[in-house]
Write a protein that holds these residues in place. Structure first.
Motif, PDB file in Angstrom:
ATOM      1  N   TYR A  36       6.049  -6.279  -8.826  1.00  0.00           N
ATOM      2  CA  TYR A  36       5.212  -7.356  -8.310  1.00  0.00           C
ATOM      3  C   TYR A  36       3.743  -7.133  -8.653  1.00  0.00           C
ATOM      4  CZ  TYR A  36       9.201  -8.776  -5.411  1.00  0.00           C
ATOM      5  OH  TYR A  36      10.422  -9.201  -4.977  1.00  0.00           O
ATOM      6  N   ASN A  37       2.998  -8.233  -8.693  1.00  0.00           N
ATOM      7  CA  ASN A  37       1.550  -8.095  -8.832  1.00  0.00           C
ATOM      8  C   ASN A  37       0.946  -7.827  -7.460  1.00  0.00           C
ATOM      9  OD1 ASN A  37       1.106 -10.621  -7.461  1.00  0.00           O
ATOM     10  ND2 ASN A  37       1.589 -11.685  -9.380  1.00  0.00           N
ATOM     11  N   ASP A  45      14.775  -5.692   0.443  1.00  0.00           N
ATOM     12  CA  ASP A  45      14.377  -5.456  -0.949  1.00  0.00           C
ATOM     13  C   ASP A  45      13.418  -4.274  -1.067  1.00  0.00           C
ATOM     14  OD1 ASP A  45      15.927  -7.442  -1.974  1.00  0.00           O
ATOM     15  OD2 ASP A  45      14.328  -8.943  -2.066  1.00  0.00           O
ATOM     16  N   TYR A  46      12.701  -3.989   0.008  1.00  0.00           N
ATOM     17  CA  TYR A  46      11.762  -2.860   0.020  1.00  0.00           C
ATOM     18  C   TYR A  46      12.401  -1.592   0.595  1.00  0.00           C
ATOM     19  CZ  TYR A  46       7.647  -5.525  -1.396  1.00  0.00           C
ATOM     20  OH  TYR A  46       6.727  -6.262  -2.114  1.00  0.00           O
ATOM     21  N   GLY A  47      13.694  -1.634   0.795  1.00  0.00           N
ATOM     22  CA  GLY A  47      14.395  -0.437   1.251  1.00  0.00           C
ATOM     23  C   GLY A  47      14.658  -0.356   2.734  1.00  0.00           C
ATOM     24  N   LEU A  48      14.234  -1.368   3.501  1.00  0.00           N
ATOM     25  CA  LEU A  48      14.492  -1.329   4.938  1.00  0.00           C
ATOM     26  C   LEU A  48      15.990  -1.428   5.192  1.00  0.00           C
ATOM     27  CD1 LEU A  48      11.415  -2.302   4.799  1.00  0.00           C
ATOM     28  CD2 LEU A  48      11.830  -3.167   7.117  1.00  0.00           C
ATOM     29  N   ILE A  49      16.448  -0.679   6.162  1.00  0.00           N
ATOM     30  CA  ILE A  49      17.866  -0.661   6.505  1.00  0.00           C
ATOM     31  C   ILE A  49      18.016  -1.167   7.933  1.00  0.00           C
ATOM     32  CG2 ILE A  49      19.925   0.772   6.768  1.00  0.00           C
ATOM     33  CD1 ILE A  49      18.695   2.710   4.767  1.00  0.00           C
ATOM     34  N   LEU A  52       2.596  -8.237  -3.484  1.00  0.00           N
ATOM     35  CA  LEU A  52       3.077  -6.964  -2.952  1.00  0.00           C
ATOM     36  C   LEU A  52       2.970  -6.942  -1.428  1.00  0.00           C
ATOM     37  CD1 LEU A  52       4.185  -4.319  -4.130  1.00  0.00           C
ATOM     38  CD2 LEU A  52       1.857  -3.401  -4.040  1.00  0.00           C
ATOM     39  N   ALA A  53       4.011  -6.422  -0.778  1.00  0.00           N
ATOM     40  CA  ALA A  53       4.048  -6.412   0.692  1.00  0.00           C
ATOM     41  C   ALA A  53       3.368  -5.182   1.285  1.00  0.00           C
ATOM     42  CB  ALA A  53       5.493  -6.479   1.175  1.00  0.00           C
ATOM     43  N   ILE A  54       2.979  -4.244   0.456  1.00  0.00           N
ATOM     44  CA  ILE A  54       2.292  -3.042   0.942  1.00  0.00           C
ATOM     45  C   ILE A  54       0.976  -2.880   0.190  1.00  0.00           C
ATOM     46  CG2 ILE A  54       4.418  -1.855   1.603  1.00  0.00           C
ATOM     47  CD1 ILE A  54       4.323  -0.310  -0.991  1.00  0.00           C
ATOM     48  N   THR A  55       0.076  -2.114   0.759  1.00  0.00           N
ATOM     49  CA  THR A  55      -1.230  -1.930   0.132  1.00  0.00           C
ATOM     50  C   THR A  55      -1.110  -1.029  -1.094  1.00  0.00           C
ATOM     51  OG1 THR A  55      -1.782   0.026   1.450  1.00  0.00           O
ATOM     52  CG2 THR A  55      -2.326  -2.129   2.394  1.00  0.00           C
ATOM     53  N   LEU A  56      -2.084  -1.149  -1.987  1.00  0.00           N
ATOM     54  CA  LEU A  56      -2.095  -0.296  -3.176  1.00  0.00           C
ATOM     55  C   LEU A  56      -2.254   1.170  -2.798  1.00  0.00           C
ATOM     56  CD1 LEU A  56      -4.267  -2.358  -5.693  1.00  0.00           C
ATOM     57  CD2 LEU A  56      -1.803  -1.948  -5.759  1.00  0.00           C
ATOM     58  N   LYS A  57      -3.002   1.422  -1.747  1.00  0.00           N
ATOM     59  CA  LYS A  57      -3.190   2.800  -1.283  1.00  0.00           C
ATOM     60  C   LYS A  57      -1.846   3.404  -0.859  1.00  0.00           C
ATOM     61  CE  LYS A  57      -5.646   5.507   2.255  1.00  0.00           C
ATOM     62  NZ  LYS A  57      -4.455   5.968   2.995  1.00  0.00           N
ATOM     63  N   THR A  58      -1.087   2.634  -0.099  1.00  0.00           N
ATOM     64  CA  THR A  58       0.228   3.108   0.342  1.00  0.00           C
ATOM     65  C   THR A  58       1.164   3.294  -0.843  1.00  0.00           C
ATOM     66  OG1 THR A  58      -0.020   1.979   2.477  1.00  0.00           O
ATOM     67  CG2 THR A  58       2.215   2.595   1.811  1.00  0.00           C
ATOM     68  N   LEU A  59       1.117   2.355  -1.773  1.00  0.00           N
ATOM     69  CA  LEU A  59       1.960   2.451  -2.965  1.00  0.00           C
ATOM     70  C   LEU A  59       1.623   3.702  -3.767  1.00  0.00           C
ATOM     71  CD1 LEU A  59       4.030   1.284  -4.955  1.00  0.00           C
ATOM     72  CD2 LEU A  59       2.155  -0.035  -5.989  1.00  0.00           C
ATOM     73  N   ALA A  75      10.585   1.010  -2.444  1.00  0.00           N
ATOM     74  CA  ALA A  75       9.224   0.495  -2.291  1.00  0.00           C
ATOM     75  C   ALA A  75       8.411   0.681  -3.570  1.00  0.00           C
ATOM     76  CB  ALA A  75       8.538   1.188  -1.119  1.00  0.00           C
ATOM     77  N   VAL A  76       8.542   1.846  -4.189  1.00  0.00           N
ATOM     78  CA  VAL A  76       7.791   2.128  -5.416  1.00  0.00           C
ATOM     79  C   VAL A  76       8.222   1.191  -6.543  1.00  0.00           C
ATOM     80  CG1 VAL A  76       7.413   3.850  -7.227  1.00  0.00           C
ATOM     81  CG2 VAL A  76       7.299   4.530  -4.823  1.00  0.00           C
ATOM     82  N   GLU A  77       9.512   0.941  -6.651  1.00  0.00           N
ATOM     83  CA  GLU A  77      10.008   0.045  -7.702  1.00  0.00           C
ATOM     84  C   GLU A  77       9.496  -1.379  -7.504  1.00  0.00           C
ATOM     85  OE1 GLU A  77      14.206   0.540  -7.516  1.00  0.00           O
ATOM     86  OE2 GLU A  77      14.188   2.466  -8.588  1.00  0.00           O
ATOM     87  N   LYS A  78       9.389  -1.807  -6.252  1.00  0.00           N
ATOM     88  CA  LYS A  78       8.834  -3.136  -5.989  1.00  0.00           C
ATOM     89  C   LYS A  78       7.371  -3.200  -6.417  1.00  0.00           C
ATOM     90  CE  LYS A  78      12.342  -5.301  -4.442  1.00  0.00           C
ATOM     91  NZ  LYS A  78      12.902  -6.407  -5.239  1.00  0.00           N
ATOM     92  N   GLY A  79       6.665  -2.092  -6.222  1.00  0.00           N
ATOM     93  CA  GLY A  79       5.266  -2.049  -6.625  1.00  0.00           C
ATOM     94  C   GLY A  79       5.092  -2.182  -8.123  1.00  0.00           C
ATOM     95  N   GLU A  80       6.093  -1.739  -8.875  1.00  0.00           N
ATOM     96  CA  GLU A  80       6.033  -1.849 -10.329  1.00  0.00           C
ATOM     97  C   GLU A  80       6.450  -3.238 -10.811  1.00  0.00           C
ATOM     98  OE1 GLU A  80       8.593   1.300 -11.500  1.00  0.00           O
ATOM     99  OE2 GLU A  80       7.132   2.891 -11.062  1.00  0.00           O
TER     100      GLU A  80
END
Length: 238
Positions: free
Chosen positions: A27-28, A217-221, A32-39, A20-25
Motif C-alpha cells: 500500500y501507499n 489482512d493485517y494479521g489480526l486473528i 496504510l493502516a499503520i504509521t510509517l514509524k510503526t512499519l 503487517a510488513v507485507e501490507k506496508g510494501e
C-alpha cells in the motif's frame, strides 16, 4: 462479537508481523493502516526476531540429532563400566583379587555396583575404574579380562567426547532460547500497537464482516465464543 487474541507462539508472532510488513510494501502511505514509524520498527524487528527463531531451531535440531547418537554411547559405556565392576567383584569373591584393592577403584568392600543411571555418575566411575585398574596392574596385579580395561577405556572415551559435545550443544540451545525469549515482549508490544492502529483505522467500516476482513489482512486473528459459533451455524442453516 468476536474477540482478538495476541499470538502465543514464536511462529505466530512472525506471521503476525509479516502480515503487517507485507501490507506496508503493497500500500501507499495514504492507504496504510499503520504509521510509517510503526512499519519501520516492525520491519527491522522482524528481521532480527525471525533470525533468532531460525538460529534457535537450528541449535535445537543439532542437539536433537547429536542426542540420538550420544544416547547410544551412553548405553554402551554404561554396559562396559557395569560389566567391568561385576567381573571385578567376582574376582574378589574368588580370592583372585584382594578386597583391599577395591579401594584403588574407589569401590566399597561390598560386592555391589554403584548407581550408573546418570551421565555424571558414568563420568565419575569410568574415570575411577580406569585409574584404579591401571594403578593395580602397575603394582603387579593380574589384569581383568572380558572386558579388558583397554576396551572399557575406548568406549568410555567415546562417551566422554560425546558427553562434552552434548553439553556444548545444550549450552548453545539454551543461549539461543534465552535470546529469543528476551525478544518476545517487544514482539508482543509491536503486534499490539499494530493491531490497535488497524482497528482504529477501520472502526467505522460497515458491515462488520467487511471490517473484520480488512483487519485480518493485517494479521489480526479473531476468535468466536462458543455461543457465537452456535448462533452463526444456525443462521447459515436457515
Amino acid at each position: 462479537m468476536p474477540y482478538r487474541r495476541l499470538p502465543n507462539t514464536d511462529q505466530a508472532r512472525v506471521r503476525a508481523l509479516k502480515a503487517a510488513v507485507e501490507k506496508g510494501e503493497m500500500y501507499n502511505v495514504r492507504d496504510l493502516a499503520i504509521t510509517l514509524k510503526t512499519l519501520f520498527e516492525a520491519r527491522n524487528f522482524l528481521h532480527r526476531f525471525e533470525a533468532a527463531q531460525i538460529y534457535y531451531t537450528q541449535c535445537y535440531d543439532n542437539q536433537s540429532r547429536a542426542s540420538r547418537k550420544h544416547q547410544m554411547n551412553v548405553k554402551t559405556a554404561r554396559l562396559y563400566i557395569s560389566h567391568f565392576i561385576q567381573v571385578l567383584n567376582l574376582a574378589v569373591l574368588r580370592d583372585e583379587i584382594k578386597v583391599t584393592h577395591k579401594e584403588l577403584y574407589g569401590l566399597p568392600a561390598s560386592n555391589t555396583v554403584p548407581d550408573l543411571l546418570s551421565e555424571a555418575s558414568l563420568v565419575e566411575w569410568g574415570k575411577k575404574i580406569i585409574e584404579g585398574e591401571q594403578l593395580r596392574t602397575t603394582q603387579g596385579g593380574i589384569p581383568i579380562y572380558n572386558p579388558t580395561i583397554a576396551r572399557v577405556k575406548v568406549h568410555y572415551d567415546i562417551f566422554l567426547d560425546s558427553y562434552e559435545r552434548q553439553k556444548n550443544y545444550q549450552a548453545l540451545t539454551n543461549r539461543s532460547l534465552d535470546e529469543l525469549a528476551s525478544m518476545r515482549d517487544r514482539a508482543d508490544e509491536l503486534i499490539l500497537d499494530i493491531w490497535n492502529q488497524v482497528e482504529a483505522k477501520y472502526q467505522d467500516v460497515t458491515p462488520n464482516d467487511t471490517r473484520l476482513e480488512k483487519c485480518r489482512d493485517y494479521g489480526l486473528i479473531y476468535y468466536y465464543r462458543s455461543s457465537e459459533k452456535i448462533k452463526e451455524e444456525k443462521e447459515i442453516s436457515c
